[in-house]
Design an enzyme around this catalytic site. Structure first.
Site, PDB file in Angstrom:
ATOM      1  N   HIS A  45       0.069  17.850 -24.890  1.00 50.31           N
ATOM      2  CA  HIS A  45       0.036  16.411 -24.619  1.00 50.31           C
ATOM      3  C   HIS A  45      -1.178  15.711 -25.217  1.00 50.31           C
ATOM      4  CE1 HIS A  45       3.402  17.234 -22.077  1.00 50.31           C
ATOM      5  NE2 HIS A  45       3.461  16.005 -21.608  1.00 50.31           N
TER       6      HIS A  45
ATOM      7  N   GLU B   2       9.947  19.369 -23.568  1.00 49.93           N
ATOM      8  CA  GLU B   2       9.217  19.665 -22.312  1.00 49.93           C
ATOM      9  C   GLU B   2       9.691  21.003 -21.725  1.00 49.93           C
ATOM     10  OE1 GLU B   2       6.651  17.877 -21.287  1.00 49.93           O
ATOM     11  OE2 GLU B   2       6.995  15.735 -21.619  1.00 49.93           O
TER      12      GLU B   2
ATOM     13  N   ARG C 220      -2.793  22.349 -12.481  1.00 51.42           N
ATOM     14  CA  ARG C 220      -1.784  21.378 -12.927  1.00 51.42           C
ATOM     15  C   ARG C 220      -2.054  20.856 -14.332  1.00 51.42           C
ATOM     16  NH1 ARG C 220       1.366  16.479  -9.754  1.00 51.42           N
ATOM     17  NH2 ARG C 220       2.527  15.829 -11.594  1.00 51.42           N
TER      18      ARG C 220
ATOM     19  N   LYS D 269       3.551  12.070 -10.356  1.00 50.32           N
ATOM     20  CA  LYS D 269       2.678  11.270 -11.221  1.00 50.32           C
ATOM     21  C   LYS D 269       3.414   9.994 -11.574  1.00 50.32           C
ATOM     22  CE  LYS D 269      -0.360  14.439 -13.640  1.00 50.32           C
ATOM     23  NZ  LYS D 269      -0.696  15.034 -14.950  1.00 50.32           N
TER      24      LYS D 269
ATOM     25  N   GLU E 273      -4.007  17.659  -9.611  1.00 50.54           N
ATOM     26  CA  GLU E 273      -4.590  18.116 -10.870  1.00 50.54           C
ATOM     27  C   GLU E 273      -6.094  18.395 -10.772  1.00 50.54           C
ATOM     28  OE1 GLU E 273      -2.595  16.504 -14.354  1.00 50.54           O
ATOM     29  OE2 GLU E 273      -4.449  16.714 -15.484  1.00 50.54           O
TER      30      GLU E 273
ATOM     31  N   HIS F 192      -0.007  12.678 -27.091  1.00 47.04           N
ATOM     32  CA  HIS F 192      -0.340  11.302 -26.691  1.00 47.04           C
ATOM     33  C   HIS F 192      -1.005  10.551 -27.844  1.00 47.04           C
ATOM     34  CE1 HIS F 192      -0.372  12.103 -22.043  1.00 47.04           C
ATOM     35  NE2 HIS F 192       0.852  11.946 -22.524  1.00 47.04           N
TER      36      HIS F 192
ATOM     37  N   ASN G 218       0.061  19.857 -19.119  1.00 47.31           N
ATOM     38  CA  ASN G 218      -0.155  18.943 -20.248  1.00 47.31           C
ATOM     39  C   ASN G 218      -0.287  19.672 -21.576  1.00 47.31           C
ATOM     40  OD1 ASN G 218      -0.200  16.407 -18.867  1.00 47.31           O
ATOM     41  ND2 ASN G 218      -2.103  17.094 -17.935  1.00 47.31           N
TER      42      ASN G 218
ATOM     43  N   HIS H 197       8.466  10.423 -26.524  1.00 44.73           N
ATOM     44  CA  HIS H 197       7.420  11.223 -25.882  1.00 44.73           C
ATOM     45  C   HIS H 197       7.667  12.728 -26.097  1.00 44.73           C
ATOM     46  CE1 HIS H 197       4.479  12.497 -22.904  1.00 44.73           C
ATOM     47  NE2 HIS H 197       5.407  13.221 -22.318  1.00 44.73           N
TER      48      HIS H 197
ATOM     49  N   LYS I 250       7.758  23.804 -12.651  1.00 47.76           N
ATOM     50  CA  LYS I 250       6.914  22.630 -12.381  1.00 47.76           C
ATOM     51  C   LYS I 250       6.590  22.527 -10.898  1.00 47.76           C
ATOM     52  CE  LYS I 250       5.739  17.956 -13.169  1.00 47.76           C
ATOM     53  NZ  LYS I 250       5.832  16.746 -13.936  1.00 47.76           N
TER      54      LYS I 250
ATOM     55  N   ARG J 141       0.820  -1.239   0.000  1.00 49.23           N
ATOM     56  CA  ARG J 141       0.000   0.000   0.000  1.00 49.23           C
ATOM     57  C   ARG J 141       0.845   1.276   0.000  1.00 49.23           C
ATOM     58  NH1 ARG J 141      -3.257  -3.033   3.522  1.00 49.23           N
ATOM     59  NH2 ARG J 141      -5.005  -3.896   2.368  1.00 49.23           N
TER      60      ARG J 141
HETATM   61  P1  NAD Z   1      12.951   7.018 -21.434  1.00 49.77           P
HETATM   62  O1  NAD Z   1      12.756   6.778 -20.012  1.00 49.77           O
HETATM   63  O2  NAD Z   1      12.439   5.998 -22.387  1.00 49.77           O
HETATM   64  O3  NAD Z   1      14.489   7.288 -21.702  1.00 49.77           O
HETATM   65  C1  NAD Z   1      14.917   7.542 -22.991  1.00 49.77           C
HETATM   66  C2  NAD Z   1      16.044   6.607 -23.454  1.00 49.77           C
HETATM   67  O4  NAD Z   1      17.271   7.057 -22.900  1.00 49.77           O
HETATM   68  C3  NAD Z   1      15.874   5.163 -23.030  1.00 49.77           C
HETATM   69  O5  NAD Z   1      16.350   4.327 -24.042  1.00 49.77           O
HETATM   70  C4  NAD Z   1      16.776   5.081 -21.804  1.00 49.77           C
HETATM   71  O6  NAD Z   1      17.211   3.780 -21.542  1.00 49.77           O
HETATM   72  C5  NAD Z   1      17.917   5.975 -22.220  1.00 49.77           C
HETATM   73  N1  NAD Z   1      18.682   6.594 -21.151  1.00 49.77           N
HETATM   74  C6  NAD Z   1      18.213   7.101 -19.990  1.00 49.77           C
HETATM   75  N2  NAD Z   1      19.188   7.726 -19.345  1.00 49.77           N
HETATM   76  C7  NAD Z   1      20.310   7.593 -20.075  1.00 49.77           C
HETATM   77  C8  NAD Z   1      21.636   8.054 -19.922  1.00 49.77           C
HETATM   78  N3  NAD Z   1      22.002   8.825 -18.911  1.00 49.77           N
HETATM   79  N4  NAD Z   1      22.525   7.728 -20.861  1.00 49.77           N
HETATM   80  C9  NAD Z   1      22.153   6.995 -21.957  1.00 49.77           C
HETATM   81  N5  NAD Z   1      20.904   6.565 -22.170  1.00 49.77           N
HETATM   82  C10 NAD Z   1      19.993   6.867 -21.236  1.00 49.77           C
HETATM   83  O7  NAD Z   1      12.265   8.401 -21.886  1.00 49.77           O
HETATM   84  P2  NAD Z   1      12.121   9.828 -21.181  1.00 49.77           P
HETATM   85  O8  NAD Z   1      12.055  10.787 -22.290  1.00 49.77           O
HETATM   86  O9  NAD Z   1      13.101  10.025 -20.110  1.00 49.77           O
HETATM   87  O10 NAD Z   1      10.696   9.741 -20.480  1.00 49.77           O
HETATM   88  C11 NAD Z   1       9.502   9.615 -21.221  1.00 49.77           C
HETATM   89  C12 NAD Z   1       8.452   9.032 -20.315  1.00 49.77           C
HETATM   90  O11 NAD Z   1       8.209   9.946 -19.238  1.00 49.77           O
HETATM   91  C13 NAD Z   1       7.117   8.818 -20.997  1.00 49.77           C
HETATM   92  O12 NAD Z   1       6.627   7.554 -20.668  1.00 49.77           O
HETATM   93  C14 NAD Z   1       6.224   9.896 -20.424  1.00 49.77           C
HETATM   94  O13 NAD Z   1       4.880   9.522 -20.359  1.00 49.77           O
HETATM   95  C15 NAD Z   1       6.816  10.067 -19.044  1.00 49.77           C
HETATM   96  N6  NAD Z   1       6.559  11.373 -18.439  1.00 49.77           N
HETATM   97  C16 NAD Z   1       6.060  11.389 -17.180  1.00 49.77           C
HETATM   98  C17 NAD Z   1       5.838  12.597 -16.550  1.00 49.77           C
HETATM   99  C18 NAD Z   1       5.365  12.607 -15.124  1.00 49.77           C
HETATM  100  O14 NAD Z   1       5.014  13.677 -14.640  1.00 49.77           O
HETATM  101  N7  NAD Z   1       5.365  11.487 -14.443  1.00 49.77           N
HETATM  102  C19 NAD Z   1       6.122  13.797 -17.204  1.00 49.77           C
HETATM  103  C20 NAD Z   1       6.648  13.750 -18.506  1.00 49.77           C
HETATM  104  C21 NAD Z   1       6.872  12.514 -19.103  1.00 49.77           C
HETATM  105  N1  GLY Z   2       3.625  16.148 -17.016  1.00 50.43           N
HETATM  106  C1  GLY Z   2       2.372  16.589 -16.487  1.00 50.43           C
HETATM  107  C2  GLY Z   2       2.310  16.642 -14.999  1.00 50.43           C
HETATM  108  O1  GLY Z   2       3.235  16.304 -14.313  1.00 50.43           O
HETATM  109  O2  GLY Z   2       1.296  17.018 -14.454  1.00 50.43           O
END
Ligand code: NAD
Ligand code: GLY
Length: 360
Positions: A246, A183, A239, A141, A235, A250, A243, A263, A225, A119
């Site tokens: 997005h 972003e 908040r 998130k 949100e 998406h 997006n 992304h 942020k 939990r």
């Molecule tokens: P990712 O996590 O897929 O990383 C991108 C690539 O870079 C991957 O192949 C990873 O293995 C590689 N990588 C990571 N760090 C590295 C490093 N230091 N050196 C070499 N390679 C490295 O993609 P991302 O762009 O980091 O994240 C995208 C994801 O984040 C999406 O799923 C999106 O929905 C999510 N997201 C979430 C929020 C949130 O608020 N939680 C906000 C924005 C995006």
């Molecule tokens: N990336 C959108 C949020 O964190 O709310």
């Protein structure tokens, strides 16, 4: 080192930004009185940084690791289950701490697993992509994708601390740096036109990861942020503006198959579509749309996608989490640096998509 406070009501925490700060993970585990730790990483980041982090953590507490398959296509239940099975197998308890070592995919999955194991146990974000350092590691998130849509299942679960070391960005491929810049541009567009102007002044230095400039910009985005999240953690209102781009983005990710477009690339394309929607609604000037397009191009981001069907895109956007009873809500700009959420007449969205390269 720069420290930023995220003042969410019941679980405030700090973001630490700087060079060579990974050793902080050890002192944070001590502060948290962790009983054990699990490093969650993937098959790309693991070979680069897991041993170093594992040594830091094992000096403080028993630490194990799990490596997930790499990619957005694996942001699913199988990966969450891998983490949960590992936690149960190592007899992690309520005082155990999960360490998310990777980009946004690893961060969202590790945070989600931490939020449901027993939990909810604590987790530390160690973001290793530019996108994760400026966006996904902050704000709590967490979640995973479903075939029905992006991030359809998840939770709000704040990390105990975020430790973002700028050195790890050096191993990132250029395409991933551009995705992070998407972003960052979003933050300027939705909240701060001076920050947008700073990006216009420095885009090439940022692409080259010039240490001083990238540090200022990562801190700037984290401040934007964290201010929004501190005001509206779950949100209920403001908040949603994070997006921007997005809803369009998406849909691109879903229709092209998760992982085909990064992304941040899909969001970049979505930002221009959102700006163009704003222009049609009389809220954004032509000059502002041109500035957005130019900055995205300078970040080396795609600004058009050819050949997707308008009907499919509308259908995908109806499944967006901001839709209610099938009515799509878009985040829009009210001029550069201001944003709001609104319904948009479908014929306007169809026009914008058509002009953006989609097919009728
Ligand atoms: P990712 O996590 O897929 O990383 C991108 C690539 O870079 C991957 O192949 C990873 O293995 C590689 N990588 C990571 N760090 C590295 C490093 N230091 N050196 C070499 N390679 C490295 O993609 P991302 O762009 O980091 O994240 C995208 C994801 O984040 C999406 O799923 C999106 O929905 C999510 N997201 C979430 C929020 C949130 O608020 N939680 C906000 C924005 C995006
Ligand atoms: N990336 C959108 C949020 O964190 O709310």
């Amino acid at each position: 080192m720069i420290t930023i406070d995220v003042n969410v009501k019941n679980s405030p925490y700090k973001i630490y930004l700087g060079e060579n700060i990974l050793s902080l993970i050890g002192s944070e585990l001590q502060k948290l009185k962790a009983s054990s730790a699990l490093i969650v990483t993937n098959t790309t980041v693991g070979p680069l940084y897991e041993e170093q982090i594992s040594n830091i953590c094992n000096a403080v507490v028993r630490t194990e690791s799990v490596r997930l398959p790499d990619g957005e296509a694996y942001k699913n239940w199988d990966s969450v289950l891998m983490i949960l099975n590992k936690l149960a197998g190592m007899k992690a308890d309520r005082k155990s701490v999960v360490i998310a070592l990777g980009g946004g995919v690893v961060g969202d999955l590790a945070g989600f697993a931490a939020s449901i194991y027993m939990r909810g146990i604590r987790f530390i974000q160690v973001p290793t992509t530019l996108l994760a350092q400026v966006d996904s590691s902050v704000g709590g998130k967490t979640g995973m994708n479903m075939p029905y849509g992006k991030n359809m299942v998840g939770s709000f679960h704040q990390p105990s601390v975020v430790i973002a070391d700028s050195n790890v960005l050096r191993t990132l491929p250029a395409r991933e740096i551009s995705a992070g810049l998407g972003e960052i541009i979003k933050h300027g567009m939705l909240a701060d036109k001076d920050y947008f102007a700073e990006l216009e002044a420095k885009m090439e230095q940022l692409r080259e990861l010039e240490a001083e400039e990238i540090a200022k910009i990562v801190a700037g985005s984290c401040r934007i942020k964290s201010a929004v999240v501190s005001e509206d953690e779950k949100e209920a209102g403001r908040r949603a503006c994070l997006n921007l781009g997005h809803t369009f983005g998406h849909a691109i990710e879903k229709l092209t198959g998760y992982g085909t477009w990064l992304h941040g690339e899909a969001v970049g394309c979505g930002l221009l579509l959102a700006a163009q929607t704003g222009r049609k609604l009389g809220k954004v000037s032509e000059e502002e749309v041109n500035k957005v397009e130019l900055l995205l191009k300078r970040a080396n981001l795609p600004t058009r996608i050819e050949g997707l069907s308008i009907d499919d895109a509308i259908e995908a956007m109806r499944g967006d989490k901001k839709s209610t009873s099938g009515v799509i809500h878009f985040v829009l700009m009210d001029g550069l640096g201001k944003s709001y959420v609104s319904e948009v007449p479908e014929e306007i969205i169809r026009e914008v998509l058509l002009e953006g390269g989609y097919k009728p």
